[in-house]
Design a protein around this motif. Structure first.
Motif, PDB file in Angstrom:
ATOM      1  N   ARG A   1       5.332   7.374 -10.566  1.00  0.00           N
ATOM      2  CA  ARG A   1       5.480   6.353 -10.435  1.00  0.00           C
ATOM      3  C   ARG A   1       3.914   5.518 -10.462  1.00  0.00           C
ATOM      4  N   ASN A   2       4.278   4.169  -9.260  1.00  0.00           N
ATOM      5  CA  ASN A   2       3.315   2.704  -9.807  1.00  0.00           C
ATOM      6  C   ASN A   2       2.103   3.208  -8.469  1.00  0.00           C
TER       7      ASN A   2
ATOM      8  N   SER B   1      -8.551  -5.083 -12.009  1.00  0.00           N
ATOM      9  CA  SER B   1      -6.786  -5.211 -11.302  1.00  0.00           C
ATOM     10  C   SER B   1      -6.635  -5.883 -12.196  1.00  0.00           C
ATOM     11  N   LYS B   2      -4.865  -6.130 -11.574  1.00  0.00           N
ATOM     12  CA  LYS B   2      -4.286  -6.822 -12.702  1.00  0.00           C
ATOM     13  C   LYS B   2      -4.328  -8.800 -12.627  1.00  0.00           C
TER      14      LYS B   2
ATOM     15  N   SER C   1       0.318  -0.391 -10.084  1.00  0.00           N
ATOM     16  CA  SER C   1       1.061  -1.810 -10.804  1.00  0.00           C
ATOM     17  C   SER C   1       0.642  -2.829  -9.982  1.00  0.00           C
ATOM     18  N   ASP C   2       1.365  -3.547 -10.344  1.00  0.00           N
ATOM     19  CA  ASP C   2       0.955  -5.511 -10.350  1.00  0.00           C
ATOM     20  C   ASP C   2      -0.405  -5.554  -9.588  1.00  0.00           C
TER      21      ASP C   2
ATOM     22  N   LYS D   1       0.468  -1.180   0.386  1.00  0.00           N
ATOM     23  CA  LYS D   1      -0.127  -0.009   0.321  1.00  0.00           C
ATOM     24  C   LYS D   1       0.977   1.375   0.035  1.00  0.00           C
ATOM     25  N   GLU D   2       1.424   1.632  -0.950  1.00  0.00           N
ATOM     26  CA  GLU D   2       2.930   2.544  -0.900  1.00  0.00           C
ATOM     27  C   GLU D   2       1.685   3.728  -1.794  1.00  0.00           C
ATOM     28  N   LEU D   3       1.118   3.796  -3.445  1.00  0.00           N
ATOM     29  CA  LEU D   3       1.113   5.085  -3.287  1.00  0.00           C
ATOM     30  C   LEU D   3      -0.569   4.567  -3.781  1.00  0.00           C
TER      31      LEU D   3
END
Ligand SMILES: C[S@@+](CC[C@H](N)C(=O)[O-])C[C@H]1O[C@@H](n2cnc3c(N)ncnc32)[C@H](O)[C@@H]1O
Length: 183
Positions: free
Chosen positions: A86-87, A180-181, A124-125, A20-22
């Motif tokens: 960024r991701n 989602s991926k 992100s993945d 849970k970065e961004l």
């Protein structure tokens, strides 16, 4: 359950045990989604809205909750790529207009699709995009159709797409989509 609450529940479940970065709130409005993402403990949340009032209300909500992981930007979400390179782990879009405010200030198909493409390019993945569409008003009908076409062109061998809508016979009730991926 209201679709906004369902969206929160599904986002919370998805990110259990995932990075849970961004997170991005593409439509801050009154700040409920921004606050939700901040409380979910993303490292950083970047929120967008075009209305002064929305940015102010969201900032107030974040300040009252003493959350310090949020940056708000008063610009259209279609400009997201100018601010984020960024991701993105999570992006939430609650399209439409602010309840009890000027209904002519609403998200529109063209810019919403630009924003969705920007997010998808940086997703992100393990990321997730959550969208609530409102086909019950004129601009929302066009926007919902565009979002559906956008989803339709996604490669289903790469993306998992879910749709939640009320079983009510009225076809203009809101619709929640999540992308989602595939892992
Ligand atoms: C349904 S409200 C969002 C509700 C909000 N997520 C909440 O939790 O309170 C939709 C918001 O989208 C905003 N909006 C309209 N066009 C926009 C755009 N191009 N970029 C960003 N926000 C936009 C409106 O100003 C409005 O505040």
């Amino acid at each position: 359950m209201a679709l906004t609450r369902l969206a929160h529940k599904l986002v919370r479940d998805h990110f259990t045990g995932r990075p849970k970065e961004l997170a991005v709130d593409g439509t801050c409005g009154n700040g409920h989604d921004t606050e939700f993402l901040a409380r979910l403990e993303f490292d950083q949340i970047i929120g967008f809205d075009i209305q002064d009032g929305a940015i102010l209300n969201t900032q107030k909500r974040i300040d009252n909750a003493k959350l310090n992981n949020v940056t708000l930007i008063k610009t259209g979400h279609q400009n997201l790529a100018q601010h984020i390179d960024r991701n993105i782990d999570c992006a939430m879009f609650n399209f439409g207009y602010l309840p009890k405010a000027d209904k002519s200030i609403t998200t529109i198909a063209q810019t919403s699709i630009l924003a969705l493409n920007s997010v998808l390019g940086n997703l992100s993945d393990t990321g997730l995009i959550s969208m609530i569409c409102y086909p019950g008003h004129t601009e929302g009908t066009v926007e919902t159709r565009s979002v559906q076409q956008w989803l339709h062109q996604l490669n289903t061998s790469s993306y998992c797409i879910t749709k939640f809508e009320s079983n009510h016979p009225n076809s203009t009730t809101p619709i929640l989509y999540q992308v989602s991926k595939k892992q």
